[in-house]
Design a protein around this motif. Structure first.
Motif, PDB file in Angstrom:
ATOM      1  N   VAL A 108     107.253 105.541  53.565  1.00 48.02           N
ATOM      2  CA  VAL A 108     106.806 106.501  53.746  1.00 48.02           C
ATOM      3  C   VAL A 108     105.495 106.854  52.936  1.00 48.02           C
ATOM      4  O   VAL A 108     104.476 107.384  53.401  1.00 48.02           O
ATOM      5  CB  VAL A 108     107.915 107.860  53.392  1.00 48.02           C
ATOM      6  N   PHE A 167     110.494 101.758  59.501  1.00 44.03           N
ATOM      7  CA  PHE A 167     111.231 102.818  58.963  1.00 44.03           C
ATOM      8  C   PHE A 167     112.152 103.271  60.044  1.00 44.03           C
ATOM      9  O   PHE A 167     113.409 103.504  59.587  1.00 44.03           O
ATOM     10  CB  PHE A 167     110.098 104.132  58.802  1.00 44.03           C
ATOM     11  N   ALA A 202     112.757 102.682  52.868  1.00 44.25           N
ATOM     12  CA  ALA A 202     112.340 103.952  53.635  1.00 44.25           C
ATOM     13  C   ALA A 202     111.213 104.739  52.921  1.00 44.25           C
ATOM     14  O   ALA A 202     110.240 104.976  53.710  1.00 44.25           O
ATOM     15  CB  ALA A 202     113.272 104.407  54.376  1.00 44.25           C
ATOM     16  N   VAL A 203     111.602 105.155  51.594  1.00 38.54           N
ATOM     17  CA  VAL A 203     110.530 106.340  50.925  1.00 38.54           C
ATOM     18  C   VAL A 203     109.304 105.498  50.557  1.00 38.54           C
ATOM     19  O   VAL A 203     108.337 105.883  50.670  1.00 38.54           O
ATOM     20  CB  VAL A 203     111.428 106.832  49.747  1.00 38.54           C
ATOM     21  N   PRO A 261     117.279 103.180  52.071  1.00 39.09           N
ATOM     22  CA  PRO A 261     116.671 104.439  51.861  1.00 39.09           C
ATOM     23  C   PRO A 261     115.368 104.030  50.841  1.00 39.09           C
ATOM     24  O   PRO A 261     114.572 104.899  50.941  1.00 39.09           O
ATOM     25  CB  PRO A 261     117.840 105.476  51.203  1.00 39.09           C
ATOM     26  N   VAL A 262     115.632 103.235  49.797  1.00 37.98           N
ATOM     27  CA  VAL A 262     114.493 103.121  48.807  1.00 37.98           C
ATOM     28  C   VAL A 262     113.332 102.332  49.740  1.00 37.98           C
ATOM     29  O   VAL A 262     112.065 103.072  49.429  1.00 37.98           O
ATOM     30  CB  VAL A 262     114.879 102.297  47.766  1.00 37.98           C
TER      31      VAL A 262
END
Lengths: 541, 223
Positions: A220, A164, A216-217, A213-214
């Protein structure tokens, strides 16, 4: 130019010597070297895991390590190599160093963010390294749910956190490059006068900014599911593990192009320089980078052919995957056409570029095999797939990375590397690579599944060949590490433009001054216009 | 460089890598827009998960959605919209070089942002009391299928939680701006940080403008 005259010149290397002058630098050239050291460390770590995997596979019994340890080995090999070597390798080192110079800028648009992104990779790498030393992680580099969220008892959280954080390093590098290319070009440096290396990095940056970012989420959500037990992908609650696969591959397939597009940029520079001809069909090659970046986002479903994805979605993804071969082929054909009637010299970077073209072609064509629905069902999760993506990532990206490193080494360090040693190791790497991975195509076709360390005895011959190749490959990689270090002290002094290349980076001394250009250059000619260069210094055989 | 009357040292208004202040301003603003695109993709993953599960479990999501307090949600939306308005006024004050107005509007924006987070904390607390927090103690009385109901609340907490995290970061940025604004660092010529912080603040606001109807309102007619 005498040696003494070069020595007294102020450049970015002799601008400061303390540790602080490196760790707090805002100079893109120094940050590139920081990145080079970091990715070399992770390449070595990933290489050690690979060596252990290959030694284990020498015998069919699975006698060196347990199944659990083997799971951790291939997982950590993938994580170290993909997230901490292949993705940052070319953009963050070579791109960081030469991209601002190529467009006539003093630095990237955001030098402090550039340094921040290096530190983010250090922190992310630290988490991953901690996970590896503390006991490892065994989910595979793909972190498929529900195993990664519910069942695995290994260091998933620390590793996920590392990926991440390092993702933000990648995002910030991409952001920095996009803004730099848009806003920092020297007067006269129009979009279609930019070297193709810059175009390739522009396309790469677009993927980094839109894709990372995709994932990354997604990480998460995996993190939340493991820590807070909230269950987004948990089938026990009615959640869908395949949704994870969609979100993961939405980034991770384009990530393949994050790895290979910069490599293509390097190859364009080398092919043009060592055949002393402008790249054939410059516009097509520039646009093909953008086409790969766009199409790359539409093919992720080919990783889900044997999941619950509908057969119609499979058909569409299969078709689109074929389509992405078109811009890739445009590049290969145009490089070949560039060579035609060129004044070709077989310097080391050129050997790597030839290696890239050959190996990438094999990797790309077998990519078409696995993009077809029927054949893919046969080879899914076999060594055929392993061989395919190693041909693209190792045969493609690492060949180009090494080629680029040799190409710009005189510019980066002000020293020439020993040409004969370099040619020898290029040959060793080419032989070793093919011996390692070509048998794996056959193994996979015969049905050897990936991620197993016990296998039927009839596969042993091919596995032994592969391990032998890997040993040769390891020597091939060790040589450059040694002679590059050697050249820092004993290498011949490099002139400003040893290859007679055209980019703006070759118009300034080697190593370059702190601010690259004493005055802002004005560009009056197209890219790869060899009538403007005078070749000086080293004769290339 | 020699054209500049000022000393050639690096200043906030002109970093050494830029040739002109205008180039710097354009680059910084452009950089923020790119960053906001990455944020769209980041939240996009969550919106995708919401869309998939909502279409898979429309009835349970409808019932779970109506258990949220739309009045409080609407009130919070109003608070956030007001904060965006005061942020615009802060940017305008910076453009006009009015320092005291800038400080005042930054404080107002910060207070409204804090108010939003306070109300959000109250709402989350309600979920704890009602056992609507995903996990072992989860129980949703309105639906027979507990699993999908928990999925809804997982998404609710993930989405509003990440949004709140962005608000906290925004509040930090506002404090930084405030510190420099009080010291008079921003002038009509150099106010790019206020400008790009404004972009960020509005972006976080817009995320909420999508979250509010998706989570609170979309199934009101089913009551």
């Amino acid at each position: 130019m005498t040696t003494a005259a070069i020595e007294t010149q102020a450049n970015y290397l002799n601008a400061g010597y303390g540790l602080k002058s490196w760790l707090l630098t805002k100079d893109h050239k120094r940050i590139a070297i920081l990145y080079l050291i970091l990715v070399t460390i992770f390449f070595s770590i990933g290489g050690i895991f690979a060596a252990l995997i290959r030694v284990e596979l020498l015998t069919p019994q699975g006698d060196l390590v347990s199944s659990e340890t083997y799971n951790k080995l291939f997982t950590m090999h993938g994580i170290a190599m993909i997230f901490f070597f292949l993705i940052p390798a070319i953009p963050a080192t070579l791109g960081n160093f030469v991209l601002p110079m190529m467009i006539g800028a003093r630095d990237l648009a955001f030098p402090r963010i550039n340094l921040l992104s290096w530190y983010l990779l250090v922190v992310g790498g630290g988490f991953a390294l901690f996970a590896m030393l503390a006991g490892g992680v065994d989910t595979g580099w793909t972190f498929y749910t529900p195993y990664s969220t519910t069942y695995s008892n290994t260091w998933v959280i620390a590793t996920a956190l590392g990926i991440f954080v390092s993702g933000f390093s990648s995002i910030l590098t991409g952001l920095n490059f996009i803004v730099t290319i848009h806003r920092m070009r020297a007067p006269g440096m129009t979009w279609f006068r930019m070297p193709l290396f810059v175009w390739a990095h522009y396309a790469t940056s677009v993927i980094q900014v839109l894709g990372t970012p995709v994932v990354a989420v997604t990480i998460v959500l995996v993190f939340c599911e493991r820590v807070f037990h909230i269950g987004i992908f948990d089938p026990a609650l009615g959640g869908d593990p395949v949704l994870f696969q969609h979100m993961f591959w939405f980034y991770s397939h384009p990530a393949v192009y994050i790895m290979v597009l910069p490599a293509m940029g390097v190859v364009s520079e080398i092919i043009s320089t060592f055949s002393r001809k402008p790249i054939f069909g410059y516009h097509f090659v520039a646009y093909s980078s953008m086409a790969i970046a766009v199409l790359g986002f539409l093919v992720w479903g080919h990783h889900l052919f044997v999941s619950t994805q509908s057969v119609y979605a499979g058909l569409v993804f299969s078709f689109l995957s074929y389509f992405v071969a078109v811009p890739s082929a445009v590049k290969v054909f145009n490089w070949t056409a560039t060579l035609y009637k060129g004044s070709i010299s077989f310097a080391t970077p050129m050997l790597y570029a030839f290696g890239f073209i050959g190996l990438f072609t094999i990797g790309g064509l077998t990519g078409l095999f696995v993009a077809s629905l029927g054949f893919d069902v046969h080879v899914t999760d076999t060594y055929f797939v392993v061989a395919h993506f190693h041909y693209v990532m190792v045969g493609g990206t690492i060949m180009a990375f090494l080629g680029g490193l040799h190409f710009w080494w005189p510019k980066i360090t002000g020293r020439m590397y020993p040409e004969n040693w370099a040619k020898l190791s290029a040959a060793i790497i080419f032989v070793g690579f093919n011996l390692t991975f070509f048998p794996q195509f056959i193994l996979g076709y015969l049905g050897m599944p990936r991620r197993y360390h016990v296998y039927p005895e009839e596969f042993q011959v091919l596995h032994v060949l592969s391990t032998a190749g890997a040993s040769i490959l390891a020597f091939g990689y060790l040589f450059p590490m040694i002679y590059f270090m050697w050249s820092l002290w004993y290498g011949e002094r490099a002139p400003a433009n040893p290859w007679g290349a055209t980019g703006l980076e070759w118009t300034v001394p080697s190593p370059p001054p702190i601010h690259n250009f004493d005055e802002v250059p004005v560009v009056t000619h197209e890219a790869y216009d060899y009538s403007t260069v005078v070749k000086e210094g080293v004769e290339v055989v | 460089m020699s054209e500049h009357v000022h000393a050639p040292v690096e200043t906030l208004a002109l970093r050494e890598q830029f040739n002109t202040a205008e180039q710097q301003k354009e680059s910084v603003t452009f950089g923020m827009w790119i960053f906001l695109i990455t944020e769209v993709m980041f939240f996009g993953g969550l919106f995708l998960a919401y869309t998939v599960y909502r279409s898979t479990y429309p009835v349970v999501f409808g019932v779970a959605s109506t258990s949220l307090n739309a009045v409080i949600g609407a009130l919070n939306t109003a608070v956030l919209l007001c904060s965006s308005f005061t942020m615009v006024l802060a940017v305008r004050s910076a453009q006009l070089g009015r320092r005291r107005a800038l400080v005042l509007f930054l404080i107002l924006t910060l207070l409204l942002g804090m108010a939003f987070l306070g109300v959000k904390a109250y709402e989350w607390n309600e979920k704890f009391v009602e056992h609507h927090v995903p996990g072992a103690g989860f129980h949703f009385e309105g639906a027979a299928e507990q699993g999908p109901a928990q999925l809804f609340f997982s998404l609710y907490f993930a989405m509003t939680g990440l949004h709140a995290l962005h608000m906290v970061v925004g509040a930090g940025i506002l404090c930084w701006l405030l510190y420099h604004a009080v010291r008079g660092r921003f002038t009509a010529e150099y106010m790019t940080p206020v400008d790009v912080a404004g972009l960020y603040w509005h972006f976080v606001d817009i995320i909420w403008i999508f979250l509010f109807p998706l989570l609170y309102l979309i199934d009101r007619h089913m009551r």
